[in-house]
Design a protein around this motif. Structure first.
Motif, PDB file in Angstrom:
ATOM      1  N   ASP A 131       0.838  -1.192   0.000  1.00  0.00           N
ATOM      2  CA  ASP A 131       0.000   0.000   0.000  1.00  0.00           C
ATOM      3  C   ASP A 131       0.877   1.247   0.000  1.00  0.00           C
ATOM      4  N   SER A 185     -18.100   0.445  -1.380  1.00  0.00           N
ATOM      5  CA  SER A 185     -16.776   1.051  -1.477  1.00  0.00           C
ATOM      6  C   SER A 185     -15.893   0.247  -2.428  1.00  0.00           C
ATOM      7  N   ILE A 187     -12.608   0.701  -2.148  1.00  0.00           N
ATOM      8  CA  ILE A 187     -11.344   0.708  -1.409  1.00  0.00           C
ATOM      9  C   ILE A 187     -11.396  -0.221  -0.201  1.00  0.00           C
ATOM     10  N   LEU A 188     -12.447  -0.091   0.613  1.00  0.00           N
ATOM     11  CA  LEU A 188     -12.543  -0.836   1.862  1.00  0.00           C
ATOM     12  C   LEU A 188     -12.684  -2.333   1.634  1.00  0.00           C
ATOM     13  N   HIS A 224      -5.050  -5.146   1.625  1.00  0.00           N
ATOM     14  CA  HIS A 224      -5.240  -4.661   3.004  1.00  0.00           C
ATOM     15  C   HIS A 224      -5.306  -5.805   4.014  1.00  0.00           C
ATOM     16  N   ARG A 227      -4.193  -5.152   7.681  1.00  0.00           N
ATOM     17  CA  ARG A 227      -5.024  -4.077   8.224  1.00  0.00           C
ATOM     18  C   ARG A 227      -6.429  -4.588   8.551  1.00  0.00           C
ATOM     19  N   ASP A 240      -4.126   4.005  11.326  1.00  0.00           N
ATOM     20  CA  ASP A 240      -4.952   3.523  10.211  1.00  0.00           C
ATOM     21  C   ASP A 240      -6.386   4.021  10.361  1.00  0.00           C
ATOM     22  N   ASP A 241      -6.620   5.267   9.960  1.00  0.00           N
ATOM     23  CA  ASP A 241      -7.955   5.852  10.126  1.00  0.00           C
ATOM     24  C   ASP A 241      -8.995   5.175   9.236  1.00  0.00           C
ATOM     25  N   LEU A 242      -8.568   4.487   8.198  1.00  0.00           N
ATOM     26  CA  LEU A 242      -9.505   3.783   7.324  1.00  0.00           C
ATOM     27  C   LEU A 242     -10.184   2.628   8.046  1.00  0.00           C
ATOM     28  N   TYR A 243      -9.476   2.021   8.994  1.00  0.00           N
ATOM     29  CA  TYR A 243     -10.010   0.867   9.715  1.00  0.00           C
ATOM     30  C   TYR A 243     -10.091   1.089  11.225  1.00  0.00           C
ATOM     31  N   ARG A 252       0.082   7.804   9.470  1.00  0.00           N
ATOM     32  CA  ARG A 252      -0.089   6.748   8.460  1.00  0.00           C
ATOM     33  C   ARG A 252      -0.169   5.426   9.201  1.00  0.00           C
ATOM     34  N   HIS A 253      -0.730   4.409   8.560  1.00  0.00           N
ATOM     35  CA  HIS A 253      -0.833   3.135   9.270  1.00  0.00           C
ATOM     36  C   HIS A 253       0.571   2.580   9.552  1.00  0.00           C
TER      37      HIS A 253
END
Length: 291
Positions: A131, A185, A187-188, A224, A227, A240-243, A252-253
């Motif tokens: 990533d 999504s 991405i997710l 991912h 993650r 990791d604000d996405l998860y 950043r993660h």
């Protein structure tokens, strides 16, 4: 490309079978070789599909490189290199491949820039993904047949270091949970019964109860994967604000590709390549350890 045929004195073998068996040539790559117009044996042009090879024959061919990637002179941290492989330590924030929105500044641009500066004609053949915000080791094959052989033989083992909040229980184990797109999504990803099989092995390296450093080994390579698996257990990566990870200490993660283990596809030598934690993760561990 030039290859000396290694067969018994009285043995013959079709060119296709020999190249696929000894050089890791895929069926798709064989078609490119066959139609390249450059296939020759002992310097004499030959029809690849009708050629029988004998011991000592010298096979040669060239493959035209058709790439839309622009070579660029960019910083590149090379950790390991031989005639077939290139391993770099990628910084967080850099894309591996160009996209329609970001065509420049990627690892691919930098690698082609390196080849151009050396005056050699090679394309970009990464053997796995990282990533954008994952730092660390990225394995790159210099030729497509090497890339195919690594994928076919499954000898590449990837190990990561990651920071999470809390003290994970149990302290080691295997996360065996299928991963699918979290629609709508694009991405997710999430753990789902209808997802593709995904397995991650983990062990605790250090903890103070509030934060933990994990070592993880991928058995599969889903998008991912680490993650998603850690978030599924309730321990998302720091940053990791996405998860759902906490971004107070790092933006950043906190995931780093720290070790690659593989069999060199041409020499069959065992390789173990490592890269230390980057500064942003090292500072967190040091700060936590002394606080």
């Amino acid at each position: 490309m030039e290859i000396t045929v290694d067969l018994h004195a009285d043995e013959t073998c079709p060119a296709k079978a020999y190249l696929m068996r000894t050089r890791g040539i895929s069926s798709g790559l064989w078609k490119r070789i066959k139609h390249s117009g450059t296939f020759a044996v002992n310097g004499v042009p030959a029809i690849a599909a009708r050629t029988m090879l004998r011991a000592g024959d010298i096979v040669s061919y060239e493959l035209p490189i058709v790439s839309s990637i622009t070579p660029e002179q960019l910083p590149l941290s090379i950790v390991y290199e031989d005639n077939d492989l290139l391993v770099i330590d990628k910084p967080a924030g850099q894309l591996v491949h160009p996209t329609t929105k970001e065509a420049h500044g990627t690892v691919a641009n930098a690698v082609l820039g390196l080849y151009t500066a050396r005056g050699i004609s090679l394309d970009f053949h990464p053997c796995h993904r990282l990533d954008r915000n994952t730092s660390g080791l990225l394995l790159i094959a210099k030729r497509p047949e090497v890339q195919h052989q690594i994928a076919r033989t499954h000898t590449l083992e990837r190990t990561y270091l990651a920071l999470i909040e809390g003290a994970i229980t149990p302290t080691s184990g295997t996360i065996d949970a299928p991963i699918a797109r979290a629609l709508p999504s694009i991405i997710l990803r999430h753990v789902a019964p209808d997802g593709k099989p995904a397995r991650t092995h983990y062990e605790m390296v250090w903890t103070n109860g509030e934060h933990t450093l994990l070592r993880l080994r991928l058995e599969t390579g889903r998008t991912h994967q680490i993650r998603v698996h850690l978030a599924h257990l309730g321990y998302p990566l720091l940053g990791d604000d996405l998860y759902g990870g906490n971004t107070e200490r790092i933006t950043r993660h906190a995931l780093h590709s720290t070790q690659l283990t593989l069999s060199q596809p041409c020499t069959h030598e065992g390789l173990t390549i490592t890269a230390p934690l980057p500064e942003d993760m090292t500072e967190i561990v040091h700060h936590i350890s002394i606080s």
